[in-house]
Design a protein around this motif. Structure first.
Motif, PDB file in Angstrom:
ATOM      1  N   ALA A 265       6.501  12.197 -19.357  1.00 28.77           N
ATOM      2  CA  ALA A 265       5.357  12.449 -18.479  1.00 28.77           C
ATOM      3  C   ALA A 265       5.279  11.403 -17.369  1.00 28.77           C
ATOM      4  CB  ALA A 265       4.064  12.461 -19.301  1.00 28.77           C
ATOM      5  N   VAL A 266       5.469  10.130 -17.728  1.00 30.48           N
ATOM      6  CA  VAL A 266       5.403   9.056 -16.730  1.00 30.48           C
ATOM      7  C   VAL A 266       6.539   9.194 -15.720  1.00 30.48           C
ATOM      8  CG1 VAL A 266       5.620   6.569 -16.398  1.00 30.48           C
ATOM      9  CG2 VAL A 266       4.189   7.463 -18.245  1.00 30.48           C
ATOM     10  N   LEU A 267       7.738   9.488 -16.214  1.00 37.69           N
ATOM     11  CA  LEU A 267       8.894   9.619 -15.317  1.00 37.69           C
ATOM     12  C   LEU A 267       8.727  10.811 -14.371  1.00 37.69           C
ATOM     13  CD1 LEU A 267      11.659   8.506 -14.587  1.00 37.69           C
ATOM     14  CD2 LEU A 267      12.655  10.015 -16.302  1.00 37.69           C
ATOM     15  N   ALA A 268       8.287  11.948 -14.908  1.00 35.96           N
ATOM     16  CA  ALA A 268       8.074  13.121 -14.062  1.00 35.96           C
ATOM     17  C   ALA A 268       6.974  12.863 -13.033  1.00 35.96           C
ATOM     18  CB  ALA A 268       7.718  14.328 -14.925  1.00 35.96           C
ATOM     19  N   ASP A 269       5.906  12.211 -13.463  1.00 37.96           N
ATOM     20  CA  ASP A 269       4.813  11.889 -12.546  1.00 37.96           C
ATOM     21  C   ASP A 269       5.297  10.968 -11.435  1.00 37.96           C
ATOM     22  OD1 ASP A 269       1.723  11.769 -12.102  1.00 37.96           O
ATOM     23  OD2 ASP A 269       2.370   9.681 -12.086  1.00 37.96           O
ATOM     24  N   ALA A 270       6.096   9.952 -11.791  1.00 37.18           N
ATOM     25  CA  ALA A 270       6.601   9.016 -10.783  1.00 37.18           C
ATOM     26  C   ALA A 270       7.527   9.710  -9.791  1.00 37.18           C
ATOM     27  CB  ALA A 270       7.323   7.866 -11.473  1.00 37.18           C
ATOM     28  N   MET A 271       8.398  10.578 -10.284  1.00 33.00           N
ATOM     29  CA  MET A 271       9.332  11.271  -9.393  1.00 33.00           C
ATOM     30  C   MET A 271       8.606  12.181  -8.415  1.00 33.00           C
ATOM     31  SD  MET A 271      12.378  12.187 -12.100  1.00 33.00           S
ATOM     32  CE  MET A 271      13.285  13.151 -10.880  1.00 33.00           C
ATOM     33  N   LEU A 272       7.594  12.910  -8.900  1.00 29.24           N
ATOM     34  CA  LEU A 272       6.856  13.809  -8.016  1.00 29.24           C
ATOM     35  C   LEU A 272       5.973  13.032  -7.046  1.00 29.24           C
ATOM     36  CD1 LEU A 272       5.993  16.646 -10.540  1.00 29.24           C
ATOM     37  CD2 LEU A 272       7.517  16.785  -8.577  1.00 29.24           C
TER      38      LEU A 272
ATOM     39  N   LEU B 157       8.359  11.873  -4.365  1.00 25.68           N
ATOM     40  CA  LEU B 157       8.696  12.979  -3.478  1.00 25.68           C
ATOM     41  C   LEU B 157       7.549  13.293  -2.530  1.00 25.68           C
ATOM     42  CD1 LEU B 157      10.653  15.194  -2.623  1.00 25.68           C
ATOM     43  CD2 LEU B 157       9.760  16.621  -4.477  1.00 25.68           C
ATOM     44  N   SER B 158       6.324  13.281  -3.054  1.00 24.29           N
ATOM     45  CA  SER B 158       5.151  13.539  -2.214  1.00 24.29           C
ATOM     46  C   SER B 158       4.990  12.454  -1.151  1.00 24.29           C
ATOM     47  CB  SER B 158       3.897  13.619  -3.095  1.00 24.29           C
ATOM     48  OG  SER B 158       2.744  13.865  -2.320  1.00 24.29           O
ATOM     49  N   ALA B 159       5.211  11.197  -1.543  1.00 23.66           N
ATOM     50  CA  ALA B 159       5.100  10.105  -0.578  1.00 23.66           C
ATOM     51  C   ALA B 159       6.158  10.215   0.513  1.00 23.66           C
ATOM     52  CB  ALA B 159       5.233   8.767  -1.302  1.00 23.66           C
ATOM     53  N   MET B 160       7.368  10.619   0.136  1.00 19.05           N
ATOM     54  CA  MET B 160       8.431  10.787   1.124  1.00 19.05           C
ATOM     55  C   MET B 160       8.103  11.906   2.104  1.00 19.05           C
ATOM     56  SD  MET B 160      11.717  10.322  -1.414  1.00 19.05           S
ATOM     57  CE  MET B 160      12.887  10.840  -0.162  1.00 19.05           C
ATOM     58  N   LEU B 161       7.526  13.004   1.607  1.00 20.15           N
ATOM     59  CA  LEU B 161       7.150  14.110   2.483  1.00 20.15           C
ATOM     60  C   LEU B 161       6.039  13.704   3.446  1.00 20.15           C
ATOM     61  CD1 LEU B 161       7.236  17.130   0.014  1.00 20.15           C
ATOM     62  CD2 LEU B 161       8.764  16.718   1.949  1.00 20.15           C
ATOM     63  N   GLU B 162       5.055  12.962   2.925  1.00 16.80           N
ATOM     64  CA  GLU B 162       3.956  12.517   3.787  1.00 16.80           C
ATOM     65  C   GLU B 162       4.453  11.553   4.862  1.00 16.80           C
ATOM     66  OE1 GLU B 162       0.980  10.909   1.280  1.00 16.80           O
ATOM     67  OE2 GLU B 162       0.324  12.859   0.489  1.00 16.80           O
ATOM     68  N   LYS B 163       5.397  10.673   4.463  1.00 15.81           N
ATOM     69  CA  LYS B 163       5.959   9.737   5.444  1.00 15.81           C
ATOM     70  C   LYS B 163       6.752  10.472   6.511  1.00 15.81           C
ATOM     71  CE  LYS B 163       8.931   5.662   5.780  1.00 15.81           C
ATOM     72  NZ  LYS B 163       9.764   4.684   5.041  1.00 15.81           N
TER      73      LYS B 163
ATOM     74  N   VAL C 223       0.017  18.627  -0.991  1.00 13.54           N
ATOM     75  CA  VAL C 223      -1.051  19.018  -1.919  1.00 13.54           C
ATOM     76  C   VAL C 223      -0.480  19.893  -3.030  1.00 13.54           C
ATOM     77  CG1 VAL C 223      -3.288  20.169  -2.130  1.00 13.54           C
ATOM     78  CG2 VAL C 223      -2.741  18.875  -0.066  1.00 13.54           C
ATOM     79  N   TRP C 224       0.444  20.762  -2.684  1.00 15.24           N
ATOM     80  CA  TRP C 224       1.087  21.596  -3.706  1.00 15.24           C
ATOM     81  C   TRP C 224       1.826  20.736  -4.724  1.00 15.24           C
ATOM     82  CZ3 TRP C 224       3.577  26.560  -1.149  1.00 15.24           C
ATOM     83  CH2 TRP C 224       2.581  27.245  -0.437  1.00 15.24           C
ATOM     84  N   LEU C 225       2.494  19.704  -4.239  1.00 14.29           N
ATOM     85  CA  LEU C 225       3.219  18.813  -5.149  1.00 14.29           C
ATOM     86  C   LEU C 225       2.262  18.066  -6.073  1.00 14.29           C
ATOM     87  CD1 LEU C 225       6.034  17.310  -2.898  1.00 14.29           C
ATOM     88  CD2 LEU C 225       6.292  18.888  -4.813  1.00 14.29           C
ATOM     89  N   SER C 226       1.072  17.737  -5.569  1.00 11.43           N
ATOM     90  CA  SER C 226       0.070  17.106  -6.426  1.00 11.43           C
ATOM     91  C   SER C 226      -0.338  18.043  -7.559  1.00 11.43           C
ATOM     92  CB  SER C 226      -1.158  16.701  -5.609  1.00 11.43           C
ATOM     93  OG  SER C 226      -0.817  15.743  -4.634  1.00 11.43           O
TER      94      SER C 226
ATOM     95  N   ALA D 283       0.821  -1.210   0.000  1.00  5.56           N
ATOM     96  CA  ALA D 283       0.000   0.000   0.000  1.00  5.56           C
ATOM     97  C   ALA D 283       0.854   1.259   0.000  1.00  5.56           C
ATOM     98  CB  ALA D 283      -0.920   0.002   1.218  1.00  5.56           C
ATOM     99  N   ARG D 284       2.181   1.106   0.076  1.00  2.23           N
ATOM    100  CA  ARG D 284       3.068   2.257   0.126  1.00  2.23           C
ATOM    101  C   ARG D 284       3.331   2.789  -1.278  1.00  2.23           C
ATOM    102  NH1 ARG D 284       7.639   0.093   4.461  1.00  2.23           N
ATOM    103  NH2 ARG D 284       6.208  -0.163   6.235  1.00  2.23           N
ATOM    104  N   SER D 285       3.139   4.085  -1.429  1.00  2.06           N
ATOM    105  CA  SER D 285       3.284   4.697  -2.749  1.00  2.06           C
ATOM    106  C   SER D 285       4.694   4.535  -3.299  1.00  2.06           C
ATOM    107  CB  SER D 285       2.922   6.191  -2.686  1.00  2.06           C
ATOM    108  OG  SER D 285       1.594   6.374  -2.294  1.00  2.06           O
TER     109      SER D 285
END
Length: 382
Positions: A363-370, A373-379, A309-312, A130-132
Motif C-alpha cells: 500500500a505504501v509503495l503503490a501510494d508513493a508511486m502514484l 506520478l501525480s507530482a510529475m504530471l503537475e510539474k 485529480v483522477w490519479l488521486s 516542498a516538492r512532492s
C-alpha cells in the motif's frame, strides 16, 4: 526545521524516548508456542548504542533552527532506524545459540520506536523541501539500510524471518494472488468507472442518483458484501456449468473481484467527476473556438487538466483494494489474508505480521508511486 514544527518534534521525541526506555525492545521465547520474555534496551547487547542518536536528536531539536541542523537530524534518524534493525539481528543471532527453536521477536518498544522515527523523519523532510517528488524520495531512502540488512541475511535469525523461511512458497503464492486481486479489480473498475464518471460529469441530473447508489454500496461492510454474493454466484454456477468450469462459484476469486470492483467505483467515479468539474470554462471555450471536436476537447484540453485529480482517486482505490483484499481470504480468495487469518487462528503473532507487513508495504509503495506520478504530471503541466 521551523520554530512552528518544534512542539511536534519534541512530542515525537518524547514518545520515541519512552518507546526505547520504557517498553521492551525485543522478546525471546524457547519456541513459537511459548510466550516470549521481554528484553529491555539495557538487556540487549550493545543496546546503549541507540542512546547516541537519541541524544543527538534532542540536541538538534532544542538547538538553533537551521536547514543544516534539519539535514543532520534526518541523517541521525537514518542511523537510528538502521541501528534498530542491526541490533535486533545481532541479539537474535546471539540468542539463537541457545537452540534452533529459540524465537526472538520484535517487541512493542521496537514497533513504537520505528513509528516515531518515521514520523520524525516525515516532519523533518517536510521542512527541507516542498516538492512532492523530493519528499517521497527522501522518505523512501530511509529504508535503504534496513533493506540492505534484510538482503544480507543479518535478520534471518529473527522469528519473523524464520516464519518466512518456513512458508516461502506460501508467501510467494500469496503475493501473486494478492497482486492478481489488485490487477483484476483495477482493470474492470477503470473500464466501468471512468466512462461512468465522464457521463455523470456531463449530466448533472444523473449525479444524485448515481452517487446515492454508489454510496449505499460503500456503506455495506465488506464481509457482508462478500457473503451476499455467495448465494447468487453459487446458483449461477449450478445453473450454468460452463461458468463453473470458468472459475465462477460462490466462493473464491469471483465474488472477491466483484465486491472489490463495486467498492472501487465510488472513489473512482467521484475523482473523475471532480477532475472534469475543475477544468476552467475558459479552456473549453478556447478549445471550441479552435474548432476542436468534442472528443478532441476532452482528449487534448480536459484530460490533461483532470488527470492529476483522477490519479488521486486511483491512489485511493489502489490502497483501498490492497487492504480489502485481505478480508477476501475469508471466502477463499487467498492472498496475504490467508496467512494473516491462519496466524490469528493459531495465536502466532509472527505469522500475523507475515501477512500484515507485506500488505502495508504494498500500500505504501503503490501510494508513493502514484503520488510521484501525480507530482510529475503537475510539474509538467506547470
Amino acid at each position: 526545521m521551523t520554530s512552528r514544527q518544534r512542539p511536534v518534534l519534541i512530542t515525537l521525541l518524547v514518545l520515541l524516548s519512552l518507546s526505547l526506555l520504557a517498553l521492551p525492545l525485543l522478546s525471546v521465547a524457547p519456541n513459537r508456542l511459548v510466550s516470549g520474555q521481554p528484553l529491555r534496551l539495557w538487556q540487549v547487547a550493545q543496546g546503549w548504542l541507540l542512546l547516541l542518536p537519541l541524544v543527538a536528536l534532542w540536541l538538534g531539536v532544542l538547538g538553533r533552527v537551521s536547514r543544516v541542523r534539519a539535514v543532520a537530524m534526518l541523517l541521525t534518524l537514518d542511523l537510528l532506524l538502521a541501528l534498530l534493525f542491526w541490533l535486533s539481528g545481532e541479539a537474535a543471532s546471539a540468542l539463537a545459540q541457545g537452540g534452533p527453536l529459540v524465537r526472538t521477536a520484535f517487541g512493542s518498544g521496537f514497533w513504537c520506536a520505528i513509528a516515531c522515527t518515521l514520523l520524525l523523519a516525515a516532519e523533518t523532510i517536510r521542512s527541507l523541501t516542498a516538492r512532492s517528488a523530493e519528499r517521497i524520495g527522501l522518505n523512501l531512502h530511509l529504508w535503504l539500510l534496513p533493506l540492505a540488512l534484510l538482503v544480507s541475511g543479518h535478520l534471518d535469525t529473527l522469528s519473523l524471518l524464520k516464519e518466512y523461511a518456513n512458508r516461502r512458497a506460501v508467501f510467494n503464492a500469496s503475493l501473486g494472488q494478492h497482486l492478481w486481486l489488485l490487477g483484476g479489480t483495477l482493470l474492470p473498475a477503470l473500464l466501468i468507472g471512468v466512462p461512468l464518471g465522464v457521463a455523470v460529469a456531463r449530466s448533472p441530473r444523473a449525479q444524485g442518483g448515481t452517487f446515492s447508489v454508489l454510496n449505499v454500496i460503500q456503506t455495506v461492510p465488506s464481509v457482508a458484501l462478500f457473503g451476499l454474493l455467495i448465494a447468487p454466484l453459487a446458483a449461477l454456477a449450478s445453473a450454468f456449468p460452463l461458468l463453473a468450469r470458468g472459475g465462477i462459484s460462490g466462493i473464491g476469486t469471483a465474488p472477491a473481484l466483484i465486491a472489490l470492483v463495486l467498492y472501487a467505483l465510488l472513489p473512482l467515479v467521484r475523482s473523475v467527476v471532480a477532475g472534469l468539474q475543475q477544468v476552467p470554462p475558459e479552456v473549453r471555450e478556447t478549445a471550441r473556438g479552435m474548432g476542436m471536436s468534442p472528443w478532441q476537447q476532452f482528449w487534448q484540453a480536459e484530460l490533461p487538466l483532470a488527470l492529476p485529480v483522477w490519479l488521486s482517486g486511483l491512489r485511493v482505490v489502489v490502497v483501498q483494494t490492497i487492504g480489502l483484499a485481505v478480508v477476501a481470504a475469508l471466502i477463499g480468495a487467498g492472498g496475504f489474508g490467508a496467512i494473516l487469518f491462519q496466524g490469528l487462528l493459531s495465536s502466532a503473532l509472527d505469522l500475523v505480521l507475515l501477512g500484515v507487513i507485506p500488505v502495508v508495504a504494498l500500500a505504501v509503495l503503490a501510494d508513493a508511486m502514484l503520488r510521484l506520478l501525480s507530482a510529475m504530471l503537475e510539474k509538467h503541466h506547470d
